[in-house]
Write an enzyme that holds these catalytic residues in place. Sequence first.
Site, PDB file in Angstrom:
ATOM      1  N   GLU A  42      43.562  -8.067  67.167  1.00  0.00           N
ATOM      2  CA  GLU A  42      44.328  -7.130  68.003  1.00  0.00           C
ATOM      3  C   GLU A  42      44.203  -5.714  67.412  1.00  0.00           C
ATOM      4  OE1 GLU A  42      48.597  -7.240  67.297  1.00  0.00           O
ATOM      5  OE2 GLU A  42      48.996  -7.031  69.444  1.00  0.00           O
ATOM      6  N   ASN A 102      47.967  -2.900  75.659  1.00  0.00           N
ATOM      7  CA  ASN A 102      47.415  -3.556  74.475  1.00  0.00           C
ATOM      8  C   ASN A 102      46.412  -4.571  75.021  1.00  0.00           C
ATOM      9  OD1 ASN A 102      46.934  -4.874  72.065  1.00  0.00           O
ATOM     10  ND2 ASN A 102      49.083  -4.884  71.439  1.00  0.00           N
ATOM     11  N   LYS A 119      48.106  -7.703  76.998  1.00  0.00           N
ATOM     12  CA  LYS A 119      49.139  -8.469  76.290  1.00  0.00           C
ATOM     13  C   LYS A 119      50.391  -8.633  77.161  1.00  0.00           C
ATOM     14  CE  LYS A 119      51.499  -8.373  71.760  1.00  0.00           C
ATOM     15  NZ  LYS A 119      51.471  -7.721  70.438  1.00  0.00           N
ATOM     16  N   GLU A 138      56.222  -1.568  69.477  1.00  0.00           N
ATOM     17  CA  GLU A 138      55.291  -1.934  70.556  1.00  0.00           C
ATOM     18  C   GLU A 138      55.897  -1.712  71.930  1.00  0.00           C
ATOM     19  OE1 GLU A 138      52.429  -5.155  70.448  1.00  0.00           O
ATOM     20  OE2 GLU A 138      53.314  -5.759  68.540  1.00  0.00           O
ATOM     21  N   CYS A 164      48.544 -11.661  69.758  1.00  0.00           N
ATOM     22  CA  CYS A 164      49.592 -11.699  68.741  1.00  0.00           C
ATOM     23  C   CYS A 164      50.855 -12.416  69.167  1.00  0.00           C
ATOM     24  CB  CYS A 164      49.879 -10.288  68.249  1.00  0.00           C
ATOM     25  SG  CYS A 164      50.753 -10.370  66.669  1.00  0.00           S
ATOM     26  N   ASN A 189      48.371  -8.870  64.559  1.00  0.00           N
ATOM     27  CA  ASN A 189      48.832  -8.012  63.452  1.00  0.00           C
ATOM     28  C   ASN A 189      50.256  -8.465  63.182  1.00  0.00           C
ATOM     29  OD1 ASN A 189      47.155  -5.177  62.978  1.00  0.00           O
ATOM     30  ND2 ASN A 189      46.867  -5.991  65.041  1.00  0.00           N
TER      31      ASN A 189
END
Length: 310
Positions: A42, A102, A119, A138, A164, A189
């Site tokens: 990612e 993302n 994502k 995020e 993730c 991450n």
Amino acid sequence: MVGAAQLGPIARDESRSTVVQRLLQLLREGASAGCDLVVFPELALTTFFPRWYLEDEDEKNWFYETEMPGPDTQPLFDEARRLGVGFCLGYAELTADGGRNNVYLLVDGTGATVAKFHKVHIPGHGGYEPDRPFQHLERYYFDEGQEGFTAWPAFDGLVGMALCNDRRWPETYREMGLQGVEMVLIGYNTPLYYAPDPTQNALASFHNHLVMQAGAYQNGTWVVGVAKGGTEEGVESLAQSAIYAPSGQIVAQAVTIGDELIVARCDLDLCQDYKETLFNFGLYRRPEVYGRITGQKGVIRPSATTRLDD
Ligand code: CDT
């Protein structure tokens, strides 16, 4: 053959071209090892910038790609075509209409883009929280992906993607399992310090394997989990990239916390051992009693007075 190309830390001021050189090195290693596909983590082009609260638009936008391939990333696509090796790349995308995504991008061995994933589960918080040693913003930097999870015909099989935090949710795998997915690619991450509940810190590795092993087994699919690990800008992140078989077993695992390629020969036919037996969805699933899974978001506890004979 599939390669999980773990990355070590990327510094805040590391240029795209320097990072791309690191990715090219891993892609070439993958080619030498006989890989058809090399999977990067990612946000593989920059440091994990959601750890900072940035208000200045230019400073913020520096971390996003506005074109893919762009001048700095074109060499990856060229090298993929030259080597005949596909890749999967995570990065932050800023769209023309201001969307912030993302993204995970799947590129085949001709250098052509096969699929793009946004994502779905965006973790962390949306505003600055001064009591944290570092931020996990995020929800400030990314929109929630609306397209969900797809199994794409690619690499002689059905390939899915997730990013993730998506890997912690059983719905992620089951959505793709219901499309017959045979390999799920997951970049991550994961800081080793979790501010909302530090008692979970020591369990980061256990939880990481737990969710991907369960996702693989319960859906009869390969899972490729790829970290950006090590200490990045003072924040320690989980490494331990691994490749999981449809049995849930780990068949390869990284031993370092830096740039490292691990490979596994992933026989997609093995998926059928699970898809046609214990997890024969068509025979055994009971969607008629699973209504809450899509009909409800949070928990609704039964009232204290509810009784069987009410
Ligand atoms: N990148 C990412 O999604 N990381 C989250 C960290 C925990 S939530 C603050 C993860 O699920 O690993």
